[in-house]
Design a protein around this motif. Structure first.
Motif, short mmCIF file in Angstrom:
data_model
loop_
_atom_site.label_atom_id
_atom_site.label_comp_id
_atom_site.label_asym_id
_atom_site.label_seq_id
_atom_site.Cartn_x
_atom_site.Cartn_y
_atom_site.Cartn_z
N ASP A 25 0.81 -1.34 -0.01
CA ASP A 25 0.01 0.15 0.16
C ASP A 25 0.97 1.38 -0.05
OD1 ASP A 25 -2.65 1.23 0.10
OD2 ASP A 25 -2.61 1.17 2.18
N LYS A 26 2.23 0.95 -0.32
CA LYS A 26 2.86 2.10 -0.53
C LYS A 26 2.72 2.93 -1.53
CE LYS A 26 7.04 0.09 2.03
NZ LYS A 26 8.31 -0.67 1.73
N GLY A 27 2.00 2.47 -2.57
CA GLY A 27 1.49 3.35 -3.70
C GLY A 27 0.47 4.31 -2.87
N MET A 28 -0.24 3.87 -2.34
CA MET A 28 -1.43 4.67 -1.72
C MET A 28 -0.75 5.73 -0.79
SD MET A 28 -4.74 5.02 -1.28
CE MET A 28 -6.11 5.30 -0.22
N LEU A 29 0.15 5.00 -0.06
CA LEU A 29 0.89 6.06 1.04
C LEU A 29 1.69 7.07 0.24
CD1 LEU A 29 1.80 5.81 4.10
CD2 LEU A 29 4.03 5.37 2.91
N ALA A 30 2.19 6.86 -0.72
CA ALA A 30 2.92 7.87 -1.72
C ALA A 30 1.99 8.96 -2.09
CB ALA A 30 3.69 7.24 -2.73
N VAL A 31 0.91 8.39 -2.88
CA VAL A 31 -0.13 9.51 -3.62
C VAL A 31 -0.34 10.65 -2.65
CG1 VAL A 31 -0.25 8.04 -5.58
CG2 VAL A 31 -1.94 7.59 -3.80
#
Ligand SMILES: [Zn+2]
Length: 446
Positions: A118-124
């Motif tokens: 969920d690093k994609g979500m965290l990053a956005v």
């Protein structure tokens, strides 16, 4: 965002993926130093967020940021988690923690465990927040960021945050966490991309079936021993699935999709109330995904017998992983299992469980705010509420908020969704950048 800024955002996600913050079921084998390294990395990548938003570390690793708003309206919470499921399985095309950037055009991808979940979500989220801070933006009401450190295992980081909110009397109007996404070709008869927003999630339980009988030597077996009795119970369970029924949020989903479906499904969907029975049967039979939408499901996942090849089991157990339909309950699920097994020699025991989450509203101002942001950034998409089949951290927030929505602002293909918790997780750069755009747009409206 110009090209140079976009490339920097890509590099920041790659840096996050390179740190293997893997959650392990046994806490003693999780590598805490990776989690510390990850937190240090965030301070480097997002200095304004770290400096200007008050940060509290909750429950030993969950990061809670508070962005003070101009007014005293109800706050919002943006959630993500920075722990990962392991990437031990062989066969990755590009190393799970190498964060390789491969391909060109719309097929340019960032590879690695966590690229989406969920690093994609965290990053956005962080990209949008950092840019807004740089612009001097102030939200109208408080905005919290809650980034879990053990979502994939214990999940108590999120419940600790909720306990803290309760203590402080904070009731968020809007909570966004991972969940649905923008998908195409999932629902029969609908060509438009659909943004599915989880308004609730099924409950989850572990139910143990066990049979205890006299053991002995395997050279002189007795018929109807513990293992065969247990096997009979498992087959009975599979032969009598729980009752199928369409819950209110699934009904709302069908109605939202209706006008966008081709005939004859359009009639069926838009007049879903009248065709309830037909739809229920169709969902139950169409495939495992639609079936899971209409009933409590059970999967026998773990079996135990004796410890030796030549030893008859004195005790045999089966763990049933149960996902409880919205509208049903833990109690109902356990009693249905007992009824299906129908054998006094098989003990049925609830080991752990949580009820289905309360249903958040799929109308009203908060829902509109969210769905407007979605259709702005994903033009032509249809926003539909749905029941999430998996459990997420956000269910804890449903205790203190009527607006808990599970949505990843990513357009994901079926193949990409299939890489979550599996090999070859990767995100298209274009998908990632659009996710940033989504949170930029959403935050500007908060
Ligand atoms: Zn996740």
């Amino acid at each position: 965002m110009d090209d140079a800024a976009a490339e920097q955002a890509v590099e920041r996600l790659r840096a996050m993926i390179r740190i293997p913050t893997v959650s392990r079921m046994a806490p003693e084998v999780a590598d805490e130093s990776q989690f510390m390294a990850f937190r240090a990395l965030l301070a480097e990548l997002y200095p304004l967020t770290i400096e200007q938003l008050g940060l509290e570390i909750v429950g030993g690793g969950t990061l809670l940021f508070r962005w003070a708003g101009r007014g005293t309206g109800a706050p919002s919470v943006l959630m993500a988690h920075y722990d990962l499921v392991p990437a031990d399985e062989p066969g990755w095309t590009h190393g799970a923690f190498d964060a390789e950037l491969v391909g060109s055009g719309d097929e340019r991808r960032i590879w690695g465990r966590g690229a989406i979940d969920d690093k994609g979500m965290l990053a956005v989220i962080l990209e949008a927040v950092e840019a807004a801070l740089a612009d001097g933006f102030e939200p109208a009401a408080d905005l919290y960021l809650s980034f879990g450190h053990n979502e994939e295992t214990a999940g108590d980081g999120a419940s600790d945050v909720v306990a803290l909110f309760k203590e402080r009397g904070i009731r968020p109007a809007l909570v966004i966490d991972e969940g649905g996404a923008v998908v195409t070709g999932v629902f029969p008869g609908i060509d438009a991309p659909i943004a599915v927003v989880g308004v609730t999630e099924k409950g989850i339980a572990g139910v143990e079936l066990s049979v205890s009988k006299k053991g002995g030597h395997a050279s002189t077996p007795v018929r109807g021993g513990a293992t065969s009795r247990l096997a009979r119970a498992i087959l009975r369970l599979e032969r009598s699935p729980s009752r199928a029924s369409i819950s209110a949020p699934t009904m709302a989903m069908i109605r939202a999709l209706g006008p966008h479906a081709r005939q004859p499904l359009r009639v069926l969907f838009t007049r879903a109330g009248a065709f309830r029975g037909l739809l229920t049967t169709a969902f139950a039979r169409l495939g495992p995904e639609t079936e899971a939408m209409v009933r409590t499901t059970r999967a026998v996942t773990r079996l135990t017998g004796s410890a030796g090849d030549n030893v008859i089991a004195e005790r045999a157990t089966a763990m049933v992983n149960v996902r409880i339909a919205v509208g049903s309950s833990l109690e109902q699920a356990v009693s249905d299992i007992r009824k299906a097994v129908n054998d006094p020699e098989v003990a049925v025991r609830l080991v752990y469980g949580s009820e289905p989450a309360p249903v958040s509203r799929s109308e009203g101002p908060v829902w509109r705010l969210l769905s407007d942001a979605i259709t702005d950034v994903f033009p032509g998409s249809v926003v539909a509420p749905y029941v999430m089949l998996q459990a997420s951290d956000s269910r804890h927030f449903a205790e203190i908020s009527d607006g808990v929505y599970r949505f990843l602002p990513f357009d994901l293909t079926a193949a990409e969704r299939g890489t979550l918790h599996a090999i070859d997780e990767s995100i298209r750069v274009s998908t990632y950048l659009r996710g940033i755009e989504f949170f930029t747009r959403l935050i500007s409206a908060l």
